[in-house]
Design an enzyme around this catalytic site. Sequence first.
Site, short mmCIF file in Angstrom:
data_model
loop_
_atom_site.label_atom_id
_atom_site.label_comp_id
_atom_site.label_asym_id
_atom_site.label_seq_id
_atom_site.Cartn_x
_atom_site.Cartn_y
_atom_site.Cartn_z
CB THR A 98 24.86 66.01 -9.16
OG1 THR A 98 26.13 65.49 -10.01
CG2 THR A 98 24.80 66.65 -8.18
N GLY A 128 23.53 67.73 -15.89
CA GLY A 128 23.25 67.96 -14.87
C GLY A 128 22.83 66.77 -14.46
#
Length: 594
Positions: free
Chosen positions: A22, A20
């Site tokens: 990004t 996660g």
Amino acid sequence: MNLLTLDTRYLFFTGKGGVGKTSLSCATGLSLAQRGRKVLIVSTDPASNLSEVLGTPVGHAPTPIVGAPNLFALDLDPRAAAAAYRERMVAPYRGILPEAAIQSMEEQFSGACTVEIAAFDEFARLLGDPSATAGFDHVIFDTAPTGHTLRLLTLPSAWDEFIASTTGGASCLGPLAGLQQQRERYAATVARLGNPAETTLVLVSRPERAALREAERTRVELAELGIRNLHLVINGLFADETGDDAIARAMAERHAAALAAIPPGLAALPQSTLPFLPRGTTGLAGLQQLLSGTPPAPQGPVALPEVTDLPPGLSAFIDELARQDHGVVLTMGKGGVGKTSVAAAIALALAERGKKVTLSTTDPAAHLADALAGETAGLTVTRIDPAAELARYTSEVLEQKGKDLTPEARAMLEEDLRSPCTEEIAVFRAFAHTVAGGTSGFVVLDTAPTGHTILLLDATEAYHREVLRTQGDLPEAVRELLPRLRDPDFTHVCIVTLPESTPVSEAEALEADLERAGIHPFGWVINQSLLASGTRHPCLAERAAYELPFIRRVQQHTRGRCVLIPWFAREPVGRDGLWQLVDAGEKSRYCAAA
């Protein structure tokens, strides 16, 4: 320290693929922008999905994000950077030097070395040159998955040391000609990475043993680089309060056990914990949900759709592969989709059918031995280790080309081999030799995350030139690599994805890149499906219902050339755990309405 109050000018988000990074980097940027700060988010990942997460097409220059004043983003594309860098170096000599000389210069700048140097040059410009980002209060780097990121972060020191020691004759001198003028910027880059007043590095992990182990490895290696201002984020923690659903109970227990065994070095870091969210975090609304830190309460019981035509299990692919006695199987896809487990399961199933199988990896962050947790007859597990391959390659070149050289010439050759590019050449050669093993048995290769793998495949011809230059001839394995990868009877590429928006979109892009390279995928594997798991927990059932459109999208895209693996209560580790992935069959078709 709370994640949303991190306020150093430079923020890095890194971690194992699929944790996660990004989403969290974009959510943090959105939070800072909402507080009136002007923020630039930069992706250094060759497989960037900033555009999808932010809901705005992002280019190679700062792009304003629609609906988010003060927030900008850009993709640092290594291949585009290399093309621009090459032209910047060659253009001043066009029309001045003979055409043959221009072609020679272009040849010097055509290798994978130039891609790496150009990417670093852009990275260093953004980090080491304050004027490059002077209009922004914060610069957030959404980095590539861990192994590639560590390579990137060591480049400032590696290139600085190489430039300092180079006196002439090195293969990288063409590309490095443009870098020598920038040494002050590179020194500033190194200093800024290690300055806690300017830079915070956020280690992102899922509450899973493999991801936490990778975060600890990253923490140690960053400390060795002098980067110690770290913040740990545990993303996607699931807690089951009812305990009456086997899947929910297993997920909660798995997460709790992983956190209970967190390495002491990680436990000592400032931490933030974010909950499991049943829906994706793409678009500004999804990012706002992530910022809130609390999952939305289900609106009553979630009725799962009546589904009778989900894709079959992994055994459908195994049956087809087992009709042969040799070949190569590549598992490819976005980081964190389960390539290692799928590769290990395929290798195990082929070995159980009496096939000779080698299971290997090109992923610096993979843990194949942990996935198998024991020996299986007929199955050999190997790893392409960059340090070992570099030592082997260097020794071989010195033995072959250095034994008859004068001391001065040998010193130049040794200098040449100290280039950071040499490691990439050595790893590529090892990849080619591993693929060649598919002529006498099965080779199952768990590849690095998508962007890095594509760069590797795209660079094949350039590596041919580099090996010719340093060794004088191409090993047969390297010469035959592209034909072997392009032969659908020899190479079987399994694209692994999750039933979610970003992994499916990236898998589609991966397939397009492979097709352009003349490599045709064998099929798709949709992994870790809650829809196929049998869960009835309200939160997980909501996530299961969310998966169906993406499963249908893959079915339609592949014309049914796909398989579906459920999320299992038993972790896919060891022989029995991995065998679930193969043996699920029709037993995993649990998707009747609640």
